[in-house]
Design a protein around this motif. Sequence first.
Motif, PDB file in Angstrom:
ATOM      1  N   PHE A 264       0.795  -1.287   0.019  1.00  0.00           N
ATOM      2  CA  PHE A 264      -0.146   0.265  -0.067  1.00  0.00           C
ATOM      3  C   PHE A 264       0.975   1.284   0.254  1.00  0.00           C
ATOM      4  N   GLN A 265       1.849   1.272   1.081  1.00  0.00           N
ATOM      5  CA  GLN A 265       2.655   2.612   0.951  1.00  0.00           C
ATOM      6  C   GLN A 265       3.506   2.662  -0.366  1.00  0.00           C
ATOM      7  N   ALA A 266       4.039   1.484  -0.785  1.00  0.00           N
ATOM      8  CA  ALA A 266       4.799   1.410  -1.875  1.00  0.00           C
ATOM      9  C   ALA A 266       4.183   2.167  -2.994  1.00  0.00           C
ATOM     10  N   VAL A 267       2.767   1.844  -3.037  1.00  0.00           N
ATOM     11  CA  VAL A 267       2.002   2.346  -4.423  1.00  0.00           C
ATOM     12  C   VAL A 267       1.894   3.978  -4.162  1.00  0.00           C
ATOM     13  N   LEU A 268       1.652   4.365  -2.869  1.00  0.00           N
ATOM     14  CA  LEU A 268       1.610   5.965  -2.537  1.00  0.00           C
ATOM     15  C   LEU A 268       2.880   6.542  -3.084  1.00  0.00           C
ATOM     16  N   THR A 269       3.942   6.031  -2.676  1.00  0.00           N
ATOM     17  CA  THR A 269       5.259   6.474  -2.772  1.00  0.00           C
ATOM     18  C   THR A 269       5.557   6.553  -4.395  1.00  0.00           C
ATOM     19  N   LEU A 270       5.080   5.478  -5.111  1.00  0.00           N
ATOM     20  CA  LEU A 270       5.328   5.786  -6.569  1.00  0.00           C
ATOM     21  C   LEU A 270       4.605   6.764  -7.033  1.00  0.00           C
ATOM     22  N   ARG A 286      -0.572  -2.269 -11.281  1.00  0.00           N
ATOM     23  CA  ARG A 286      -1.439  -3.359 -11.839  1.00  0.00           C
ATOM     24  C   ARG A 286      -1.390  -4.628 -11.034  1.00  0.00           C
ATOM     25  N   ASN A 287      -0.121  -5.086 -10.747  1.00  0.00           N
ATOM     26  CA  ASN A 287       0.011  -6.322  -9.950  1.00  0.00           C
ATOM     27  C   ASN A 287      -0.404  -6.287  -8.480  1.00  0.00           C
ATOM     28  N   VAL A 288      -0.519  -4.888  -7.908  1.00  0.00           N
ATOM     29  CA  VAL A 288      -0.853  -4.591  -6.669  1.00  0.00           C
ATOM     30  C   VAL A 288      -2.289  -4.852  -6.601  1.00  0.00           C
ATOM     31  N   TRP A 289      -2.937  -4.184  -7.700  1.00  0.00           N
ATOM     32  CA  TRP A 289      -4.557  -4.377  -7.749  1.00  0.00           C
ATOM     33  C   TRP A 289      -5.071  -5.595  -7.882  1.00  0.00           C
ATOM     34  N   LEU A 297      -8.535   0.468   1.116  1.00  0.00           N
ATOM     35  CA  LEU A 297      -7.407   1.466   0.850  1.00  0.00           C
ATOM     36  C   LEU A 297      -6.670   1.553  -0.288  1.00  0.00           C
ATOM     37  N   SER A 298      -6.048   0.060  -0.323  1.00  0.00           N
ATOM     38  CA  SER A 298      -5.183  -0.198  -1.566  1.00  0.00           C
ATOM     39  C   SER A 298      -5.902  -0.001  -2.853  1.00  0.00           C
ATOM     40  N   ARG A 299      -7.098   0.007  -2.955  1.00  0.00           N
ATOM     41  CA  ARG A 299      -7.884   0.379  -4.412  1.00  0.00           C
ATOM     42  C   ARG A 299      -7.715   1.999  -4.500  1.00  0.00           C
ATOM     43  N   VAL A 300      -7.980   2.492  -3.420  1.00  0.00           N
ATOM     44  CA  VAL A 300      -7.906   4.115  -3.691  1.00  0.00           C
ATOM     45  C   VAL A 300      -6.453   4.249  -4.021  1.00  0.00           C
ATOM     46  N   ALA A 301      -5.410   3.617  -3.402  1.00  0.00           N
ATOM     47  CA  ALA A 301      -3.949   4.335  -3.807  1.00  0.00           C
ATOM     48  C   ALA A 301      -3.679   4.029  -4.959  1.00  0.00           C
ATOM     49  N   VAL A 302      -3.938   2.713  -5.617  1.00  0.00           N
ATOM     50  CA  VAL A 302      -3.800   2.119  -7.068  1.00  0.00           C
ATOM     51  C   VAL A 302      -4.517   3.367  -8.037  1.00  0.00           C
ATOM     52  N   ILE A 303      -5.859   3.797  -7.775  1.00  0.00           N
ATOM     53  CA  ILE A 303      -6.596   4.239  -8.712  1.00  0.00           C
ATOM     54  C   ILE A 303      -5.683   6.004  -8.510  1.00  0.00           C
TER      55      ILE A 303
END
Length: 721
Positions: A264-270, A286-289, A297-303
Amino acid sequence: IYPIASAQTRVNHPEQAGHFSSAGGMGHIGVRGWPGDLSGSVLVCDAVSHIVHRDVILEQGSGFVATRSPSEQQSEFIASRDTACRPVGLELGPDSALYLIDMQRDVIEHPDYIPEKVKERMNLRAGENRGRIYRIAPKGQSKQRVMLAGLSDTERVSLLGHSNQWVRVTAQRLLVESGRTQIAAQLRERLRDQANPLGQLHALWTLQGLELLTWEDLDKLLGSNEPGLVENALVASETKELWRSEAVSRARELCASSHPRVRFQAVLTLGVLSDARDVDRLAALRNVWMRDWQYPLSRVAVIIGLPDRANTLLADFLKAHRAPSTNSALRDAMKDLGFSTGRQRTAESDRSLAEVLREASKPGFPAELARTVLESIHSGLSSQPPQATAEEASILEAMEKSLSETSRPALWRLCNKLKLPTSSIQKATIAEAIRRAADRTLATSLRVEAMDVLRLGDGVSTRPVLFGLMDSREPARLQSVAWEQLKSSSEEAVAQEILARWKGISPSLRPSIVNSLVYRKSWNGSLLQSLEEGRLTAGELNLDLEQRRQLLRHAGETNKVRASKFFGDEEYSNRKTVVSDWLARLPSKGDGSKGRVVFEKLCASCHQSNGKGHAVGPDLTRQSHRSVEDLASNILDPNMALNPSFAAVTVEQKDGETVVGILESEDSEQVVLKQAQGIKVNVSRAEISGLTYTSRSLMPEGLESGLSPQELRDLIAYIQE
């Protein structure tokens, strides 16, 4: 929540009694070694209820959840019997104790929300010369505190891993404020101490605060087995442009971490550091999703990290989920991506829907998921999106023929939004839906499906059907769907028609309708006219203070005068004189054991309390959160603020018989009424000639006749037990 103080009268929103209404200052037991599950708990003050609530924090997916402790399922961490106790905040101290701030005010409500007549009896400033601070600690805990003022830098560095959060944070602050960079070596030694992750954490942020942090420092923590350390290192990696490329590379790698919080945090940092068009970044997201779509929370971060590629990810996601599913998280994931896909389709980006539509239209794709995708794309589109491309139009046309009847309305709404012409199938379906919605011989579920299609029609043809469904002979479910469509209009004619049918409208809908009548200015006049003509009573509206003031202060000059004839700041009452007289004579104390006898004699035929009586009217168990004045007023004047769910219903049968009771349930086949002694009466809809939802309680006025003030006070004491 579970207060223990004597309940006070709530002058506004009395229904909030027993629930959070002034959740304020928060605290955290950030110290190890407290008994049981206390350490790490989060605390929330409620100044109105004189309590401090506690939650334990549990990890769940990419975030955390807060829940009551098993030991406090029906109690609070701190509760006071002092009605002037106003907890407003807690702080952890250097002695590992908690310090509770008690503001000590007799009146906590803002004066603007207190009726004028009530305010006259209050000393609003009482308590301004008081205030308390409580020290809270486990029994036997030492009162010795850690003194940091005279310590050397080396000693302060040693405290960065202390079991007391206050000590750790204060040591970090003092080291940063000192500005002495010669402690870098000691901090890095602490950073390598894997036996104390909290010490590593504070060493990280002390180095960052002193501007001594290097990429080598971060790289060590990014390889830690402690998720919290990796999360913090990722956040810290966002602070310097110098190591951007290294940070982006490590964040992409950590998108494949075994821990969802780290991903989750890695996605936000990217999202902060890398370019939105970076192909490697898109692949990582894509892989995280695909792995974490079940975590909101993870969905929001990826979007957030996909500002213009939601359509591609949604198409891939649909390929991976082609089987029917009852998984609500899967539908939510499709809704989130579908909404973003629609939102990203603008004249500037013009992201195509074709790839998504092709996947959703393939043979065998679950109909309920296809409908979800179509509806979510529609909801995300702007009010004036680009017109459908030829490819999109072709796919949508083919889908119309293959989709089921229940899924087609979602497709048609999308077609209308994309400015595609109305098809002949759609026109014929709307005409048939008008007929089916009004057909009482059909099952309710089929009529609801037909009403979904009515949203596509014009108001001229569909509105008469919708008004016809706002009828006592129709099940509440149909009335509810009709109201959802009608309330989108602000036309006064809609309000007038609704009010004309008021007696036949299900009690479950009345609060929503009343709210629209009050807050929609174009409807205020019709509401007041109904009151003036006696078709509606002030009591059955059950307005709270804010709703009354909306009419009295903001309804326009003429309507404000009209409203003042029916409402004031105080609650409406049919028996104001009776209530005032009895309240003045009530003793200060009651005997619950004697009150039980009164309850069994007068109330048990229609109410339950503490396991005794019949569940016809509201359950009176656990009413300690309601004040003596509140309970007495409702007993003496049962119609002063009538909950529509407990209004009496009159059913007239074709054989001339009349049945009166409280509505328990209804469907397209029958109506079930509850009567005194718990008697249930089933009435077939085929036998009903008329049904009226009255504005009166089943509980009669004058119940106090024959009671002494002491007996009424005893009854209240029993109900409050």
